[in-house]
Design a protein around this motif. Structure first.
Motif, PDB file in Angstrom:
ATOM      1  N   PRO A 123     -11.163  -0.312   6.422  1.00  0.00           N
ATOM      2  CA  PRO A 123     -12.317   0.498   6.819  1.00  0.00           C
ATOM      3  C   PRO A 123     -13.590  -0.349   6.866  1.00  0.00           C
ATOM      4  O   PRO A 123     -14.308  -0.480   5.879  1.00  0.00           O
ATOM      5  CB  PRO A 123     -12.386   1.560   5.727  1.00  0.00           C
ATOM      6  N   PHE A 124     -13.883  -0.925   8.008  1.00  0.00           N
ATOM      7  CA  PHE A 124     -15.039  -1.813   8.124  1.00  0.00           C
ATOM      8  C   PHE A 124     -16.350  -1.069   7.884  1.00  0.00           C
ATOM      9  O   PHE A 124     -17.200  -1.519   7.121  1.00  0.00           O
ATOM     10  CB  PHE A 124     -15.081  -2.461   9.511  1.00  0.00           C
ATOM     11  N   ALA A 125     -16.533   0.064   8.550  1.00  0.00           N
ATOM     12  CA  ALA A 125     -17.819   0.776   8.471  1.00  0.00           C
ATOM     13  C   ALA A 125     -17.565   2.282   8.483  1.00  0.00           C
ATOM     14  O   ALA A 125     -17.575   2.908   9.538  1.00  0.00           O
ATOM     15  CB  ALA A 125     -18.728   0.377   9.623  1.00  0.00           C
ATOM     16  N   PRO A 126     -17.335   2.879   7.319  1.00  0.00           N
ATOM     17  CA  PRO A 126     -17.069   4.324   7.275  1.00  0.00           C
ATOM     18  C   PRO A 126     -18.273   5.185   7.635  1.00  0.00           C
ATOM     19  O   PRO A 126     -18.108   6.368   7.926  1.00  0.00           O
ATOM     20  CB  PRO A 126     -16.643   4.554   5.820  1.00  0.00           C
ATOM     21  N   THR A 127     -19.483   4.630   7.584  1.00  0.00           N
ATOM     22  CA  THR A 127     -20.667   5.367   8.023  1.00  0.00           C
ATOM     23  C   THR A 127     -21.412   4.524   9.049  1.00  0.00           C
ATOM     24  O   THR A 127     -21.665   3.338   8.830  1.00  0.00           O
ATOM     25  CB  THR A 127     -21.603   5.721   6.851  1.00  0.00           C
ATOM     26  N   ALA A 128     -21.741   5.160  10.170  1.00  0.00           N
ATOM     27  CA  ALA A 128     -22.400   4.448  11.254  1.00  0.00           C
ATOM     28  C   ALA A 128     -23.077   5.450  12.170  1.00  0.00           C
ATOM     29  O   ALA A 128     -22.734   6.637  12.191  1.00  0.00           O
ATOM     30  CB  ALA A 128     -21.393   3.614  12.048  1.00  0.00           C
ATOM     31  N   THR A 129     -24.041   4.973  12.939  1.00  0.00           N
ATOM     32  CA  THR A 129     -24.593   5.762  14.038  1.00  0.00           C
ATOM     33  C   THR A 129     -23.956   5.267  15.326  1.00  0.00           C
ATOM     34  O   THR A 129     -23.527   4.106  15.429  1.00  0.00           O
ATOM     35  CB  THR A 129     -26.114   5.626  14.132  1.00  0.00           C
ATOM     36  N   PHE A 167     -14.658  12.235   6.432  1.00  0.00           N
ATOM     37  CA  PHE A 167     -15.575  13.362   6.354  1.00  0.00           C
ATOM     38  C   PHE A 167     -16.932  12.903   5.824  1.00  0.00           C
ATOM     39  O   PHE A 167     -17.019  12.364   4.715  1.00  0.00           O
ATOM     40  CB  PHE A 167     -15.000  14.446   5.441  1.00  0.00           C
ATOM     41  N   PRO A 168     -18.009  13.101   6.599  1.00  0.00           N
ATOM     42  CA  PRO A 168     -19.345  12.758   6.096  1.00  0.00           C
ATOM     43  C   PRO A 168     -19.748  13.705   4.976  1.00  0.00           C
ATOM     44  O   PRO A 168     -19.553  14.923   5.071  1.00  0.00           O
ATOM     45  CB  PRO A 168     -20.234  12.939   7.334  1.00  0.00           C
ATOM     46  N   VAL A 169     -20.262  13.148   3.907  1.00  0.00           N
ATOM     47  CA  VAL A 169     -20.752  13.932   2.768  1.00  0.00           C
ATOM     48  C   VAL A 169     -22.104  13.360   2.353  1.00  0.00           C
ATOM     49  O   VAL A 169     -22.521  12.303   2.834  1.00  0.00           O
ATOM     50  CB  VAL A 169     -19.762  13.904   1.582  1.00  0.00           C
ATOM     51  N   THR A 170     -22.762  14.049   1.483  1.00  0.00           N
ATOM     52  CA  THR A 170     -24.075  13.594   1.027  1.00  0.00           C
ATOM     53  C   THR A 170     -23.987  12.165   0.480  1.00  0.00           C
ATOM     54  O   THR A 170     -23.164  11.878  -0.398  1.00  0.00           O
ATOM     55  CB  THR A 170     -24.619  14.537  -0.053  1.00  0.00           C
ATOM     56  N   GLY A 171     -24.782  11.273   1.034  1.00  0.00           N
ATOM     57  CA  GLY A 171     -24.818   9.901   0.552  1.00  0.00           C
ATOM     58  C   GLY A 171     -23.782   8.974   1.145  1.00  0.00           C
ATOM     59  O   GLY A 171     -23.697   7.813   0.742  1.00  0.00           O
ATOM     60  N   ALA A 189      -4.342   8.291  -0.845  1.00  0.00           N
ATOM     61  CA  ALA A 189      -5.542   7.508  -1.136  1.00  0.00           C
ATOM     62  C   ALA A 189      -6.764   8.347  -0.810  1.00  0.00           C
ATOM     63  O   ALA A 189      -6.805   9.037   0.216  1.00  0.00           O
ATOM     64  CB  ALA A 189      -5.552   6.227  -0.322  1.00  0.00           C
ATOM     65  N   ALA A 190      -7.746   8.306  -1.686  1.00  0.00           N
ATOM     66  CA  ALA A 190      -9.020   8.991  -1.473  1.00  0.00           C
ATOM     67  C   ALA A 190     -10.129   8.030  -1.891  1.00  0.00           C
ATOM     68  O   ALA A 190     -10.163   7.582  -3.039  1.00  0.00           O
ATOM     69  CB  ALA A 190      -9.090  10.274  -2.285  1.00  0.00           C
ATOM     70  N   VAL A 191     -11.014   7.712  -0.950  1.00  0.00           N
ATOM     71  CA  VAL A 191     -12.055   6.727  -1.205  1.00  0.00           C
ATOM     72  C   VAL A 191     -13.389   7.279  -0.721  1.00  0.00           C
ATOM     73  O   VAL A 191     -13.499   7.763   0.419  1.00  0.00           O
ATOM     74  CB  VAL A 191     -11.766   5.390  -0.493  1.00  0.00           C
ATOM     75  N   HIS A 192     -14.388   7.206  -1.587  1.00  0.00           N
ATOM     76  CA  HIS A 192     -15.752   7.576  -1.194  1.00  0.00           C
ATOM     77  C   HIS A 192     -16.535   6.309  -0.917  1.00  0.00           C
ATOM     78  O   HIS A 192     -16.519   5.363  -1.708  1.00  0.00           O
ATOM     79  CB  HIS A 192     -16.448   8.382  -2.286  1.00  0.00           C
ATOM     80  N   PHE A 193     -17.232   6.281   0.220  1.00  0.00           N
ATOM     81  CA  PHE A 193     -18.041   5.139   0.629  1.00  0.00           C
ATOM     82  C   PHE A 193     -19.506   5.559   0.655  1.00  0.00           C
ATOM     83  O   PHE A 193     -19.862   6.572   1.269  1.00  0.00           O
ATOM     84  CB  PHE A 193     -17.647   4.654   2.025  1.00  0.00           C
ATOM     85  N   THR A 194     -20.339   4.781  -0.003  1.00  0.00           N
ATOM     86  CA  THR A 194     -21.774   5.038   0.061  1.00  0.00           C
ATOM     87  C   THR A 194     -22.337   4.416   1.338  1.00  0.00           C
ATOM     88  O   THR A 194     -21.691   3.575   1.984  1.00  0.00           O
ATOM     89  CB  THR A 194     -22.495   4.450  -1.157  1.00  0.00           C
ATOM     90  N   GLU A 195     -23.550   4.804   1.681  1.00  0.00           N
ATOM     91  CA  GLU A 195     -24.152   4.298   2.906  1.00  0.00           C
ATOM     92  C   GLU A 195     -24.437   2.803   2.845  1.00  0.00           C
ATOM     93  O   GLU A 195     -24.572   2.155   3.889  1.00  0.00           O
ATOM     94  CB  GLU A 195     -25.427   5.075   3.224  1.00  0.00           C
ATOM     95  N   ASP A 196     -24.503   2.235   1.642  1.00  0.00           N
ATOM     96  CA  ASP A 196     -24.730   0.795   1.533  1.00  0.00           C
ATOM     97  C   ASP A 196     -23.420   0.016   1.396  1.00  0.00           C
ATOM     98  O   ASP A 196     -23.430  -1.175   1.072  1.00  0.00           O
ATOM     99  CB  ASP A 196     -25.673   0.472   0.378  1.00  0.00           C
ATOM    100  N   GLY A 197     -22.279   0.686   1.644  1.00  0.00           N
ATOM    101  CA  GLY A 197     -21.006  -0.011   1.735  1.00  0.00           C
ATOM    102  C   GLY A 197     -20.195  -0.082   0.466  1.00  0.00           C
ATOM    103  O   GLY A 197     -19.098  -0.654   0.459  1.00  0.00           O
ATOM    104  N   ARG A 198     -20.660   0.492  -0.619  1.00  0.00           N
ATOM    105  CA  ARG A 198     -19.876   0.475  -1.851  1.00  0.00           C
ATOM    106  C   ARG A 198     -18.746   1.497  -1.750  1.00  0.00           C
ATOM    107  O   ARG A 198     -18.918   2.572  -1.192  1.00  0.00           O
ATOM    108  CB  ARG A 198     -20.759   0.777  -3.056  1.00  0.00           C
ATOM    109  N   GLY A 251     -15.633  18.973  -3.089  1.00  0.00           N
ATOM    110  CA  GLY A 251     -16.578  19.039  -4.196  1.00  0.00           C
ATOM    111  C   GLY A 251     -17.663  20.077  -3.992  1.00  0.00           C
ATOM    112  O   GLY A 251     -18.812  19.875  -4.393  1.00  0.00           O
ATOM    113  N   GLY A 252     -17.311  21.186  -3.356  1.00  0.00           N
ATOM    114  CA  GLY A 252     -18.252  22.266  -3.108  1.00  0.00           C
ATOM    115  C   GLY A 252     -19.090  22.101  -1.852  1.00  0.00           C
ATOM    116  O   GLY A 252     -19.858  23.012  -1.503  1.00  0.00           O
ATOM    117  N   GLU A 253     -18.944  20.974  -1.149  1.00  0.00           N
ATOM    118  CA  GLU A 253     -19.731  20.716   0.052  1.00  0.00           C
ATOM    119  C   GLU A 253     -18.863  20.878   1.298  1.00  0.00           C
ATOM    120  O   GLU A 253     -17.848  20.184   1.460  1.00  0.00           O
ATOM    121  CB  GLU A 253     -20.305  19.295   0.005  1.00  0.00           C
TER     122      GLU A 253
END
Length: 290
Positions: A123-129, A167-171, A189-198, A251-253
């Motif tokens: 997953p190179f970039a899970p969040t992008a425009t 799925f986009p979620v807060t942060g 597998a379940a992975v949360h990615f922050t907008e700064d790539g963590r 998580g309720g969202e």
């Protein structure tokens, strides 16, 4: 996907085009002789392009991947995709323009899908425009992602079924990868990615089935207990594969993301390959005029 949810696009670049019947019929001996940039647009006037090309149509550098007249180029922290393709039956027409994907960050995550490493998700970039500027009146902005799968064996040789969702979620974004391997074992597998790539492995909510696709492909994804996911936008519907926008709750969202389900038992059927050949033409003789 566009910000208003009315349109979407997917682009897949292949070396060894795993969904090409021509590659399977060739015995999968020369992956570089079966290359493709698959483009599908979803919404009013949507088109599907997937031309299997020969090795002479491939050019690669550290920052450029080109197949025939279309190209992916990494430049100044973004992915530029120049498209010049012809859509397949029944809506044969030219698809031209540029798609620009700008990641919020690039991750260093690799996830082996099998212990022996024959299949890997990157997953190179899970969040992008994303900015889309195509012909036929397709100009829009939205959110997207950029990932890759690498493998040394055919998918249908190692898996019976898998489902994936982003799925986009807060942060940031949360991705779920669930599979049934041919040996009967499961992968989850379940992975949360922050907008700064963590990236952080998270405890997934229950795996929940929802309505089958029009081709009756089984679909399931992760959702909070008691919540039933549902399709909110149809994308690609094939006898062995479903891609759609799906609403779930994590998580309720509540969130809408892209979901895929792949039935590799169906895909392995030799009866399916001639059907695919109609949608995936082979153009082995294309070459650069240089």
């Amino acid at each position: 996907m566009s910000d208003d949810g009315s349109r979407a696009v997917s682009v897949i670049a292949f070396i060894g085009s795993v969904f090409s019947p021509w590659y399977r019929w060739s015995g999968r001996r020369r992956p570089h002789n079966h290359v493709c940039i698959n483009v599908a647009t979803y919404g009013p006037g949507g088109r599907f392009t997937m031309t299997d090309r020969g090795e002479a149509a491939l050019r690669q550098t550290p920052s450029v991947f080109q197949v025939g007249p279309s190209m992916l180029r990494w430049t100044q922290g973004r992915l530029e995709i120049d498209i010049d393709e012809v859509s397949s039956l029944p809506l044969v027409s030219r698809v031209r323009g540029r798609i620009t994907v700008t990641p919020s960050a690039v991750t260093s995550v690799e996830l082996p899908l099998l212990a022996n490493g024959t299949h890997v998700w990157r997953p190179f970039a899970p969040t992008a425009t994303i900015e889309v500027d195509l012909n036929r009146g397709w100009q829009w902005r939205g959110h997207g992602y950029f990932d890759a799968n690498f493998g040394t064996r055919a998918l249908e040789d190692d898996f019976d079924y898998w489902t994936w969702g982003r799925f986009p979620v807060t942060g940031g974004a949360t991705c779920f990868y669930d599979a049934v391997r041919r040996d009967g074992s499961d992968m989850a597998a379940a992975v949360h990615f922050t907008e700064d790539g963590r990236a952080e492995a998270v405890s997934p909510p229950p795996l929940t089935r929802f309505r089958r696709s029009n081709w009756m492909v089984m679909r399931e994804t992760r959702a909070d207990a008691g919540f039933v996911p549902r399709q909110v936008k149809a994308m690609l519907d094939a006898p062995f594969y479903s891609r759609s926008a799906v609403r779930t709750r994590i998580g309720g969202e509540e969130t809408v993301g892209v979901h895929e389900a792949l039935d590799l038992r169906r895909f392995a059927s030799p009866l399916l390959k001639p059907m695919l050949a109609v949608r995936v033409p082979r153009r082995a003789g294309w070459h650069f005029d240089v």
